[in-house]
Design an enzyme around this catalytic site. Structure first.
Site, PDB file in Angstrom:
ATOM      1  N   TYR A  54      -3.133   8.627 -14.099  1.00  0.00           N
ATOM      2  CA  TYR A  54      -1.774   8.454 -14.635  1.00  0.00           C
ATOM      3  C   TYR A  54      -1.718   8.857 -16.107  1.00  0.00           C
ATOM      4  O   TYR A  54      -2.525   8.415 -16.920  1.00  0.00           O
ATOM      5  CB  TYR A  54      -1.289   7.008 -14.474  1.00  0.00           C
ATOM      6  CG  TYR A  54      -1.030   6.566 -13.028  1.00  0.00           C
ATOM      7  CD1 TYR A  54      -1.016   7.474 -11.972  1.00  0.00           C
ATOM      8  CD2 TYR A  54      -0.788   5.236 -12.732  1.00  0.00           C
ATOM      9  CE1 TYR A  54      -0.775   7.067 -10.665  1.00  0.00           C
ATOM     10  CE2 TYR A  54      -0.540   4.809 -11.419  1.00  0.00           C
ATOM     11  CZ  TYR A  54      -0.547   5.736 -10.392  1.00  0.00           C
ATOM     12  OH  TYR A  54      -0.311   5.323  -9.101  1.00  0.00           O
ATOM     13  N   SER A 151      -5.503   4.552  -0.334  1.00  0.00           N
ATOM     14  CA  SER A 151      -4.088   4.821  -0.579  1.00  0.00           C
ATOM     15  C   SER A 151      -3.665   6.047   0.209  1.00  0.00           C
ATOM     16  O   SER A 151      -4.321   7.095   0.109  1.00  0.00           O
ATOM     17  CB  SER A 151      -3.858   5.057  -2.079  1.00  0.00           C
ATOM     18  OG  SER A 151      -2.537   5.476  -2.324  1.00  0.00           O
ATOM     19  N   TRP A 204       4.051   1.255  -2.577  1.00  0.00           N
ATOM     20  CA  TRP A 204       4.546   1.902  -3.807  1.00  0.00           C
ATOM     21  C   TRP A 204       5.953   2.467  -3.623  1.00  0.00           C
ATOM     22  O   TRP A 204       6.390   2.716  -2.507  1.00  0.00           O
ATOM     23  CB  TRP A 204       3.586   2.945  -4.340  1.00  0.00           C
ATOM     24  CG  TRP A 204       3.162   4.132  -3.528  1.00  0.00           C
ATOM     25  CD1 TRP A 204       2.054   4.227  -2.731  1.00  0.00           C
ATOM     26  CD2 TRP A 204       3.768   5.439  -3.507  1.00  0.00           C
ATOM     27  NE1 TRP A 204       1.949   5.494  -2.223  1.00  0.00           N
ATOM     28  CE2 TRP A 204       2.982   6.264  -2.677  1.00  0.00           C
ATOM     29  CE3 TRP A 204       4.896   5.998  -4.123  1.00  0.00           C
ATOM     30  CZ2 TRP A 204       3.284   7.612  -2.433  1.00  0.00           C
ATOM     31  CZ3 TRP A 204       5.202   7.339  -3.876  1.00  0.00           C
ATOM     32  CH2 TRP A 204       4.402   8.121  -3.042  1.00  0.00           C
ATOM     33  N   SER A 205       6.609   2.626  -4.766  1.00  0.00           N
ATOM     34  CA  SER A 205       8.011   3.089  -4.815  1.00  0.00           C
ATOM     35  C   SER A 205       8.905   2.330  -3.829  1.00  0.00           C
ATOM     36  O   SER A 205       9.619   2.940  -3.028  1.00  0.00           O
ATOM     37  CB  SER A 205       8.107   4.603  -4.580  1.00  0.00           C
ATOM     38  OG  SER A 205       7.481   5.315  -5.627  1.00  0.00           O
ATOM     39  N   PRO A 206       8.906   0.990  -3.909  1.00  0.00           N
ATOM     40  CA  PRO A 206       9.769   0.222  -2.999  1.00  0.00           C
ATOM     41  C   PRO A 206      11.253   0.507  -3.229  1.00  0.00           C
ATOM     42  O   PRO A 206      12.064   0.270  -2.334  1.00  0.00           O
ATOM     43  CB  PRO A 206       9.425  -1.234  -3.338  1.00  0.00           C
ATOM     44  CG  PRO A 206       8.862  -1.191  -4.728  1.00  0.00           C
ATOM     45  CD  PRO A 206       8.150   0.123  -4.833  1.00  0.00           C
ATOM     46  N   ALA A 208      12.325   3.596  -3.961  1.00  0.00           N
ATOM     47  CA  ALA A 208      12.426   5.063  -3.926  1.00  0.00           C
ATOM     48  C   ALA A 208      12.659   5.590  -5.345  1.00  0.00           C
ATOM     49  O   ALA A 208      13.558   6.399  -5.607  1.00  0.00           O
ATOM     50  CB  ALA A 208      13.502   5.533  -2.952  1.00  0.00           C
ATOM     51  N   LYS A 215      21.911   3.490  -8.701  1.00  0.00           N
ATOM     52  CA  LYS A 215      22.397   4.041  -9.979  1.00  0.00           C
ATOM     53  C   LYS A 215      22.609   5.553  -9.959  1.00  0.00           C
ATOM     54  O   LYS A 215      23.269   6.087 -10.840  1.00  0.00           O
ATOM     55  CB  LYS A 215      21.479   3.636 -11.121  1.00  0.00           C
ATOM     56  CG  LYS A 215      20.105   4.270 -11.141  1.00  0.00           C
ATOM     57  CD  LYS A 215      19.342   3.695 -12.344  1.00  0.00           C
ATOM     58  CE  LYS A 215      17.953   4.263 -12.437  1.00  0.00           C
ATOM     59  NZ  LYS A 215      17.233   3.673 -13.578  1.00  0.00           N
ATOM     60  N   GLY A 284       7.894  -0.382 -10.437  1.00  0.00           N
ATOM     61  CA  GLY A 284       7.778   0.286 -11.728  1.00  0.00           C
ATOM     62  C   GLY A 284       8.968  -0.150 -12.556  1.00  0.00           C
ATOM     63  O   GLY A 284       9.971  -0.629 -12.023  1.00  0.00           O
ATOM     64  N   ASN A 294      14.192  -7.352 -10.839  1.00  0.00           N
ATOM     65  CA  ASN A 294      13.493  -7.115  -9.574  1.00  0.00           C
ATOM     66  C   ASN A 294      12.636  -8.300  -9.099  1.00  0.00           C
ATOM     67  O   ASN A 294      12.492  -8.513  -7.892  1.00  0.00           O
ATOM     68  CB  ASN A 294      12.628  -5.853  -9.693  1.00  0.00           C
ATOM     69  CG  ASN A 294      13.462  -4.642 -10.104  1.00  0.00           C
ATOM     70  OD1 ASN A 294      14.667  -4.749 -10.314  1.00  0.00           O
ATOM     71  ND2 ASN A 294      12.828  -3.498 -10.226  1.00  0.00           N
TER      72      ASN A 294
HETATM   73  N1  LIG Z   1      -0.789   5.308  -4.563  1.00  0.00           N
HETATM   74  C1  LIG Z   1       0.062   6.242  -4.876  1.00  0.00           C
HETATM   75  O1  LIG Z   1      -0.107   7.412  -4.504  1.00  0.00           O
HETATM   76  C2  LIG Z   1       1.248   5.884  -5.728  1.00  0.00           C
HETATM   77  C3  LIG Z   1       2.279   6.814  -5.920  1.00  0.00           C
HETATM   78  C4  LIG Z   1       3.360   6.413  -6.689  1.00  0.00           C
HETATM   79  C5  LIG Z   1       3.403   5.134  -7.247  1.00  0.00           C
HETATM   80  N2  LIG Z   1       2.375   4.277  -7.057  1.00  0.00           N
HETATM   81  C6  LIG Z   1       2.351   2.908  -7.634  1.00  0.00           C
HETATM   82  O2  LIG Z   1       3.592   2.266  -7.399  1.00  0.00           O
HETATM   83  C7  LIG Z   1       4.166   1.882  -8.638  1.00  0.00           C
HETATM   84  C8  LIG Z   1       5.654   1.860  -8.544  1.00  0.00           C
HETATM   85  O3  LIG Z   1       6.179   3.160  -8.250  1.00  0.00           O
HETATM   86  P1  LIG Z   1       7.618   3.531  -8.769  1.00  0.00           P
HETATM   87  O4  LIG Z   1       7.666   3.385 -10.245  1.00  0.00           O
HETATM   88  O5  LIG Z   1       8.026   4.820  -8.163  1.00  0.00           O
HETATM   89  O6  LIG Z   1       8.449   2.299  -8.108  1.00  0.00           O
HETATM   90  P2  LIG Z   1       9.979   1.951  -7.947  1.00  0.00           P
HETATM   91  O7  LIG Z   1      10.029   0.486  -8.218  1.00  0.00           O
HETATM   92  O8  LIG Z   1      10.480   2.473  -6.667  1.00  0.00           O
HETATM   93  O9  LIG Z   1      10.751   2.734  -9.109  1.00  0.00           O
HETATM   94  C9  LIG Z   1      10.646   2.304 -10.448  1.00  0.00           C
HETATM   95  C10 LIG Z   1      11.673   2.971 -11.323  1.00  0.00           C
HETATM   96  O10 LIG Z   1      13.004   2.722 -10.843  1.00  0.00           O
HETATM   97  C11 LIG Z   1      13.866   2.405 -11.931  1.00  0.00           C
HETATM   98  N3  LIG Z   1      14.259   0.992 -11.773  1.00  0.00           N
HETATM   99  C12 LIG Z   1      13.472  -0.036 -11.357  1.00  0.00           C
HETATM  100  N4  LIG Z   1      14.153  -1.187 -11.335  1.00  0.00           N
HETATM  101  C13 LIG Z   1      15.407  -0.912 -11.726  1.00  0.00           C
HETATM  102  C14 LIG Z   1      16.559  -1.698 -11.893  1.00  0.00           C
HETATM  103  N5  LIG Z   1      16.552  -3.009 -11.639  1.00  0.00           N
HETATM  104  N6  LIG Z   1      17.703  -1.088 -12.313  1.00  0.00           N
HETATM  105  C15 LIG Z   1      17.705   0.237 -12.562  1.00  0.00           C
HETATM  106  N7  LIG Z   1      16.631   1.042 -12.437  1.00  0.00           N
HETATM  107  C16 LIG Z   1      15.478   0.479 -12.014  1.00  0.00           C
HETATM  108  C17 LIG Z   1      13.044   2.640 -13.201  1.00  0.00           C
HETATM  109  O11 LIG Z   1      13.131   4.008 -13.584  1.00  0.00           O
HETATM  110  P3  LIG Z   1      14.094   4.581 -14.755  1.00  0.00           P
HETATM  111  O12 LIG Z   1      14.529   3.429 -15.609  1.00  0.00           O
HETATM  112  O13 LIG Z   1      13.262   5.557 -15.460  1.00  0.00           O
HETATM  113  O14 LIG Z   1      15.208   5.229 -14.004  1.00  0.00           O
HETATM  114  C18 LIG Z   1      11.634   2.376 -12.728  1.00  0.00           C
HETATM  115  O15 LIG Z   1      10.640   2.967 -13.521  1.00  0.00           O
HETATM  116  C19 LIG Z   1       3.562   2.866  -9.631  1.00  0.00           C
HETATM  117  O16 LIG Z   1       3.629   2.434 -10.969  1.00  0.00           O
HETATM  118  C20 LIG Z   1       2.143   2.944  -9.140  1.00  0.00           C
HETATM  119  O17 LIG Z   1       1.425   1.802  -9.556  1.00  0.00           O
HETATM  120  C21 LIG Z   1       1.301   4.636  -6.297  1.00  0.00           C
END
Ligand SMILES: NC(=O)c1ccc[n+]([C@@H]2O[C@H](COP(=O)([O-])OP(=O)(O)OC[C@H]3O[C@@H](n4cnc5c(N)ncnc54)[C@H](OP(=O)(O)O)[C@@H]3O)[C@@H](O)[C@H]2O)c1
Length: 332
Positions: A54, A151, A204-206, A208, A215, A284, A294
């Site tokens: 990362y 993973s 991950w990415s719950p 999306a 938003k 994230g 969240n």
């Molecule tokens: N194993 C793998 O291959 C893999 C791949 C991807 C991720 N991951 C893991 O999964 C984690 C989470 O992934 P992700 O960041 O894609 O998860 P996510 O929770 O689906 O998306 C997070 C993003 O959504 C936005 N967000 C989150 N909560 C919000 C809210 N309440 N209101 C408005 N916007 C909101 C923010 O982005 P903005 O504010 O920038 O819009 C935030 O950074 C990663 O950090 C990593 O640890 C693993």
């Protein structure tokens, strides 16, 4: 914050974990990164997920600084190995050489003597599985990691690895796949195999990548400062979700969330936690308010009527094909 067992292991993890992909060391400044981790800790998150790759290895350093004054026993720190971390022929994949070098780099950057979970970030088709598992066993037996995870491994790959882990007396306890209301490819094969073998999903990415917060609106520019505007890396990753049919379907979930007394983000995180094979949802966040929003999904139960209504709305845009769980044919 509720805790769950990580698969069929004794390790408890916060059912909402915080991950720093795209954000730390890249999209957001250090101050915002530290504020997000502070908010996570204050809200009872104890489980943190990162990876050697990362932000070109900077994300682990940021997380290490953010957690440096915490009691180590009160945290579960997870990292990963596989993707390319340097220019050399052996700077990627799951060879013994790369695993042994990468774990030491991760521990140095994180400022910790061990990680709780060390994960193979993808399956490596160019290393014998025995070599990989033996290297993981040495990592564990040298006290550098307590548990092993994978993973985005397929059901067949998980089935091949589990008996080797058992033979080597290490605990293969988890898989980390993408999983959300929109991306359900693990349900048909990976989840049943994991249930049988005692692995839990850390998903991950719950949301999306933010799309399920509602938003992003069809036909409109993405909000300022959002991942879709992060040209360094985020915009490229989220692009596949920014299609009008997806965004219009997601917008129709808004009244359902309101009726349930939840924000859209809470509904999205709560949805993945309804699956009993899910040990944790990794969220994230680029701002602390997002973490505080969240985490309220912890402990929320969605009734059968609501789950059915979600399915009816999203059905045309949900991806379910299990063959989409795959790792690169060649090492990166
Ligand atoms: N194993 C793998 O291959 C893999 C791949 C991807 C991720 N991951 C893991 O999964 C984690 C989470 O992934 P992700 O960041 O894609 O998860 P996510 O929770 O689906 O998306 C997070 C993003 O959504 C936005 N967000 C989150 N909560 C919000 C809210 N309440 N209101 C408005 N916007 C909101 C923010 O982005 P903005 O504010 O920038 O819009 C935030 O950074 C990663 O950090 C990593 O640890 C693993």
């Amino acid at each position: 914050m509720k805790h769950r067992h990580l698969g069929r292991s004794g390790l408890l993890v916060s059912e909402i974990a915080y991950g720093n992909w795209i954000t730390h060391g890249s999209q957001v400044e250090e101050e915002a990164a530290l504020a997000c981790v502070r908010a996570a800790l204050d809200e009872g998150i104890t489980t943190f997920d990162t990876a050697d790759v990362y932000a070109g290895t900077r994300a682990e350093e940021v997380l290490g600084r953010a957690l440096k004054d915490e009691r180590r026993e009160g945290l579960e720190i997870f990292t990963k190995v596989y993707w390319r971390t340097g220019p050399g022929a052996n700077d990627s994949g799951l060879s013994r050489k790369h695993i042994m070098e990468s774990i030491d780099g991760s521990l140095r950057r994180l400022g910790t003597e061990y990680v709780d979970l060390y994960q193979a970030h993808r399956f490596d088709h160019h290393t014998p599985l025995e070599e990989t598992m033996e290297a993981f066993a040495d990592v564990v037996h040298r006290g550098k990691a307590h548990y092993i995870g994978v993973s985005e491994w397929s059901a067949a790959e998980i089935r091949a690895a589990k008996p080797l882990a058992d033979e080597l007396k290490i605990r293969l306890v988890s898989n980390q796949p993408q999983y959300s209301m929109l991306w359900r490819v693990i349900e048909a094969e990976v989840v049943p195999a994991s249930e049988e073998l005692g692995l839990g999903q850390i998903v991950w990415s719950p949301l999306a990548q933010g799309v399920l917060t509602g938003k992003y609106k069809a036909g409109q520019q993405p909000p300022a400062g959002s991942r879709a505007t992060d040209e360094k890396s985020g915009a490229g990753f989220i692009a596949r979700w920014l299609e009008d049919d997806v965004l219009n379907a997601v917008a129709r979930l808004q009244p359902l969330a309101e009726q349930a007394g939840l924000t859209m983000a809470q509904l999205g995180v709560a949805w993945v936690l309804q699956n009993p094979n899910v040990s944790a949802a990794i969220i994230g966040a680029s701002r602390p308010e997002q973490v505080r929003d969240n985490v309220k999904a912890s402990g929320v139960e969605l009734d059968a009527g609501l789950m059915k209504a979600i399915d009816e709305i999203l059905d045309p845009v949900v991806t379910r094909d299990p063959s989409l769980t795959s790792s690169p044919a060649n090492r990166p």
